[in-house]
Design a protein around this motif. Structure first.
Motif, PDB file in Angstrom:
ATOM      1  N   ARG A  67      28.620  45.286  49.062  1.00  0.00           N
ATOM      2  CA  ARG A  67      27.749  46.202  49.805  1.00  0.00           C
ATOM      3  C   ARG A  67      26.276  45.858  49.593  1.00  0.00           C
ATOM      4  N   ARG A  68      25.963  45.452  48.364  1.00  0.00           N
ATOM      5  CA  ARG A  68      24.558  45.149  48.047  1.00  0.00           C
ATOM      6  C   ARG A  68      24.063  43.932  48.830  1.00  0.00           C
ATOM      7  N   PHE A  69      24.969  42.996  49.121  1.00  0.00           N
ATOM      8  CA  PHE A  69      24.549  41.760  49.792  1.00  0.00           C
ATOM      9  C   PHE A  69      25.110  41.635  51.209  1.00  0.00           C
ATOM     10  N   GLY A  70      25.277  42.761  51.865  1.00  0.00           N
ATOM     11  CA  GLY A  70      25.511  42.736  53.306  1.00  0.00           C
ATOM     12  C   GLY A  70      26.916  42.846  53.811  1.00  0.00           C
ATOM     13  N   ALA A  71      27.924  43.010  52.949  1.00  0.00           N
ATOM     14  CA  ALA A  71      29.303  43.154  53.427  1.00  0.00           C
ATOM     15  C   ALA A  71      29.553  44.617  53.760  1.00  0.00           C
ATOM     16  N   HIS A  72      29.040  45.054  54.924  1.00  0.00           N
ATOM     17  CA  HIS A  72      29.094  46.472  55.277  1.00  0.00           C
ATOM     18  C   HIS A  72      30.285  46.837  56.151  1.00  0.00           C
ATOM     19  N   ASP A  73      30.891  45.875  56.849  1.00  0.00           N
ATOM     20  CA  ASP A  73      32.012  46.235  57.716  1.00  0.00           C
ATOM     21  C   ASP A  73      33.249  46.518  56.868  1.00  0.00           C
ATOM     22  N   ALA A  74      34.145  47.355  57.415  1.00  0.00           N
ATOM     23  CA  ALA A  74      35.300  47.847  56.663  1.00  0.00           C
ATOM     24  C   ALA A  74      36.220  46.727  56.209  1.00  0.00           C
ATOM     25  N   ALA A  75      36.460  45.740  57.083  1.00  0.00           N
ATOM     26  CA  ALA A  75      37.382  44.652  56.740  1.00  0.00           C
ATOM     27  C   ALA A  75      36.860  43.841  55.556  1.00  0.00           C
ATOM     28  N   ALA A  76      35.574  43.522  55.571  1.00  0.00           N
ATOM     29  CA  ALA A  76      34.989  42.755  54.469  1.00  0.00           C
ATOM     30  C   ALA A  76      35.040  43.554  53.168  1.00  0.00           C
ATOM     31  N   SER A  77      34.746  44.845  53.246  1.00  0.00           N
ATOM     32  CA  SER A  77      34.794  45.696  52.055  1.00  0.00           C
ATOM     33  C   SER A  77      36.198  45.751  51.475  1.00  0.00           C
ATOM     34  N   SER A  78      37.205  45.801  52.358  1.00  0.00           N
ATOM     35  CA  SER A  78      38.592  45.847  51.897  1.00  0.00           C
ATOM     36  C   SER A  78      38.948  44.597  51.103  1.00  0.00           C
ATOM     37  N   ARG A  79      38.454  43.452  51.551  1.00  0.00           N
ATOM     38  CA  ARG A  79      38.734  42.212  50.831  1.00  0.00           C
ATOM     39  C   ARG A  79      38.120  42.241  49.435  1.00  0.00           C
ATOM     40  N   PHE A  80      36.904  42.769  49.336  1.00  0.00           N
ATOM     41  CA  PHE A  80      36.249  42.862  48.030  1.00  0.00           C
ATOM     42  C   PHE A  80      37.023  43.809  47.109  1.00  0.00           C
ATOM     43  N   ILE A  81      37.484  44.936  47.652  1.00  0.00           N
ATOM     44  CA  ILE A  81      38.233  45.907  46.851  1.00  0.00           C
ATOM     45  C   ILE A  81      39.534  45.299  46.341  1.00  0.00           C
ATOM     46  N   LEU A  82      40.258  44.643  47.230  1.00  0.00           N
ATOM     47  CA  LEU A  82      41.545  44.063  46.862  1.00  0.00           C
ATOM     48  C   LEU A  82      41.383  42.946  45.838  1.00  0.00           C
ATOM     49  N   ALA A  83      40.426  42.068  46.073  1.00  0.00           N
ATOM     50  CA  ALA A  83      40.195  40.957  45.145  1.00  0.00           C
ATOM     51  C   ALA A  83      39.734  41.471  43.782  1.00  0.00           C
ATOM     52  N   GLY A  84      38.863  42.479  43.777  1.00  0.00           N
ATOM     53  CA  GLY A  84      38.397  43.045  42.511  1.00  0.00           C
ATOM     54  C   GLY A  84      39.515  43.698  41.724  1.00  0.00           C
ATOM     55  N   SER A  85      40.431  44.386  42.423  1.00  0.00           N
ATOM     56  CA  SER A  85      41.565  45.029  41.756  1.00  0.00           C
ATOM     57  C   SER A  85      42.474  43.994  41.115  1.00  0.00           C
ATOM     58  N   ALA A  86      42.813  42.947  41.871  1.00  0.00           N
ATOM     59  CA  ALA A  86      43.694  41.901  41.350  1.00  0.00           C
ATOM     60  C   ALA A  86      43.053  41.179  40.167  1.00  0.00           C
ATOM     61  N   ALA A  87      41.778  40.856  40.296  1.00  0.00           N
ATOM     62  CA  ALA A  87      41.070  40.172  39.212  1.00  0.00           C
ATOM     63  C   ALA A  87      40.997  41.054  37.967  1.00  0.00           C
ATOM     64  N   GLY A  88      40.819  42.357  38.165  1.00  0.00           N
ATOM     65  CA  GLY A  88      40.749  43.281  37.037  1.00  0.00           C
ATOM     66  C   GLY A  88      42.034  43.312  36.244  1.00  0.00           C
ATOM     67  N   LEU A  89      43.182  43.404  36.934  1.00  0.00           N
ATOM     68  CA  LEU A  89      44.456  43.437  36.224  1.00  0.00           C
ATOM     69  C   LEU A  89      44.743  42.097  35.552  1.00  0.00           C
ATOM     70  N   ALA A  90      44.446  41.003  36.251  1.00  0.00           N
ATOM     71  CA  ALA A  90      44.697  39.671  35.691  1.00  0.00           C
ATOM     72  C   ALA A  90      43.907  39.457  34.407  1.00  0.00           C
ATOM     73  N   ALA A  91      42.638  39.858  34.420  1.00  0.00           N
ATOM     74  CA  ALA A  91      41.792  39.665  33.242  1.00  0.00           C
ATOM     75  C   ALA A  91      42.140  40.645  32.122  1.00  0.00           C
ATOM     76  N   ALA A  92      42.577  41.850  32.483  1.00  0.00           N
ATOM     77  CA  ALA A  92      42.886  42.863  31.467  1.00  0.00           C
ATOM     78  C   ALA A  92      44.077  42.459  30.615  1.00  0.00           C
ATOM     79  N   PHE A  93      45.131  41.947  31.250  1.00  0.00           N
ATOM     80  CA  PHE A  93      46.348  41.557  30.537  1.00  0.00           C
ATOM     81  C   PHE A  93      46.415  40.060  30.254  1.00  0.00           C
ATOM     82  N   ASN A  94      45.489  39.279  30.798  1.00  0.00           N
ATOM     83  CA  ASN A  94      45.564  37.816  30.782  1.00  0.00           C
ATOM     84  C   ASN A  94      46.859  37.365  31.465  1.00  0.00           C
ATOM     85  N   THR A  95      47.127  37.969  32.639  1.00  0.00           N
ATOM     86  CA  THR A  95      48.341  37.689  33.407  1.00  0.00           C
ATOM     87  C   THR A  95      47.946  37.374  34.850  1.00  0.00           C
ATOM     88  N   PRO A  96      47.529  36.142  35.134  1.00  0.00           N
ATOM     89  CA  PRO A  96      47.035  35.815  36.476  1.00  0.00           C
ATOM     90  C   PRO A  96      48.064  35.997  37.581  1.00  0.00           C
TER      91      PRO A  96
END
Length: 455
Positions: free
Chosen positions: A140-169
């Motif tokens: 959002r800070r760097f211009g990804a304002h449309d819903a589809a782009a935001s959804s990609r950021f949310i999904l990627a952030g969620s997956a990366a968070g779980l992978a890094a938390a458990f060290n389970t890519p």
């Protein structure tokens, strides 16, 4: 005309994702270390005087319940339902409320406070929430304002968070497909994999190549030993479904009563939940506080001093912590419950080794709670760096998913996400109705120029 894969705009998006994934990896590692220190602080207090939790834990629960009454309310609970809800409802104000940078920081801070107070919670769900919030806010800070782009950021952030938390890519990718979206789009594959790989590399670079519970050489020979699959899949699946059912809000029954009491006296109710947790902990040797990681690992290794009823008591402790309405996840505590139940079942399964039954119990209970069998199977495999058990683990998880659905018809994270969406829609509709109701009153007070009424 389609945008070139090497256009400046495309490269800007890639750099944003890569930078965000690095940030999520660093946040996950820092959060993990801080969580260990927070819980170690609580443990040192308990070792100094075993009666301190009777004061500290209820006060912590009450304080957190009070702090999350207002703007920080979205920090409550696991954090995974918030990420799913933000992904499902393409409403900017709703997403900003759940995934703002303030929420991400608040989630980490309040979860650490809960662990320092002895709450029976995990940090993995909150890490998913933080990961989604960080990448969403960056986009959002760097211009990804449309819903589809935001959804990609949310999904990627969620997956990366779980992978890094458990060290389970691998589990991070599977979690995003099975739990977050329920489907897989081809154009998301590169985004997900890149985010998970980068966050995983950050975790690997700082913490090293490790398995969450350590490396176990466990096997389950064909034959009578496979009765353990049937036993853990049935018993742990039903227990997981019961837990999920108890934490999903409802208007009637026990859950309805709990909801009404919590709504009337949230701070007092949270304090009572904290007191219940401490009272239950007195029935064990090591308590029921924190994630349950130490107890689960000890049970898995076959040398533990925990009481036989640890699985049942940890189940109740997790319920008390979640009902209090404080920030905290259920992933790690669920694994601890599964380990305890698996140890109990192993007494009736002499043909299967203790560690094998415990690992099956952990996987099956997690599958029962989340009703995401593939995620539970992959996580369990990666947590112990064990591939020999993958077939019995998958079988137990599938069976647990089926038995869990007999008790709880809807997956817990999706049910909680739908509750968040319904509350938002209801509040928004009520606000609009008030605006419409006020307009005629305002107009009626205006001077009627045609009738000559004086101001």
């Amino acid at each position: 005309m389609a945008e070139s894969a090497f256009s400046p705009a495309q490269w800007q998006r890639r750099v944003l994702f890569w930078s965000g994934a690095i940030l999520v990896g660093l946040a996950a590692v820092g959060f993990a270390k801080a969580a260990d220190h927070a819980y170690a602080l609580f443990q040192s207090i308990v070792r100094h005087n075993g009666y301190w939790p009777f004061l500290l834990t209820p006060l912590t629960f009450a304080l957190l319940a009070w702090l999350t009454q207002g703007a920080l309310r979205p920090t409550r609970g696991s954090g995974i339902p918030q990420a799913i809800a933000a992904l499902k409802l393409e409403d900017t104000s709703f997403r900003d409320t759940l995934l703002s940078l303030r929420m991400a920081i608040g989630k980490m801070g309040l979860t650490l406070a809960a662990l320092a107070g002895g709450a029976s919670i995990g940090r993995e769900g909150p890490t998913v929430h933080v990961g989604a919030g960080l990448l969403y806010s960056l986009g959002r800070r760097f211009g990804a304002h449309d819903a589809a782009a935001s959804s990609r950021f949310i999904l990627a952030g969620s997956a990366a968070g779980l992978a890094a938390a458990f060290n389970t890519p691998l589990a991070g990718v599977v979690f995003a497909i099975e739990e977050m979206t329920g489907a897989f789009e081809h154009r998301m594959s590169g985004i997900l994999l890149t985010a998970v790989i980068i966050a995983g590399v950050v975790s690997l670079g700082i913490l090293g190549n490790y398995a969450y519970f350590g490396r176990f050489d466990i096997g389950l020979p064909l034959g009578k030993a496979w009765l353990a699959v049937l036993a853990t899949g049935t018993v742990c699946g039903l227990a997981g479904g019961l837990f999920a059912r108890l934490i999903i809000p409802s208007e009637g029954g026990l859950r309805g009563l709990v909801g009404r009491i919590r709504k009337r006296q949230p701070v007092v109710f949270a304090a009572v939940c904290g007191l219940v947790l401490v009272a239950l902990s007195q029935l064990t040797n090591e308590g029921l506080y924190g994630t349950g990681y130490d107890q689960a690992k000890a049970i898995l290794e076959g040398h533990t001093s925990t009481v036989e009823a640890f699985g049942l008591l940890k189940f109740c402790a997790n319920i008390a912590s979640y009902w209090a309405g404080i920030p905290g996840g259920i992933f790690s505590p669920a694994l601890a419950v599964g380990a305890g139940l698996g140890a109990n079942l192993s007494a009736f399964l002499p043909d299967a080794g203790l560690s094998a039954v415990v690992l099956l119990g952990m996987a099956a209970y997690l599958a029962g709670v989340t009703q995401a069998p593939l995620t539970a199977a992959v996580i369990s495999m990666e947590l112990t760096a064990n591939q020999q058990m993958i077939l019995p683990i998958m079988a137990a998880c599938l069976l647990a998913r089926a038995t869990s659905s007999l008790v709880c018809r809807k997956p817990v994270y999706r049910a909680l996400a739908d509750t968040l969406i319904e509350n938002h829609v209801r509040i928004d509709a009520e606000a609009r109705a008030k605006e419409v109701a006020i307009l005629p009153v305002v107009d009626a007070t205006r001077p009627d120029k045609k009738s000559g009424i004086a101001e």
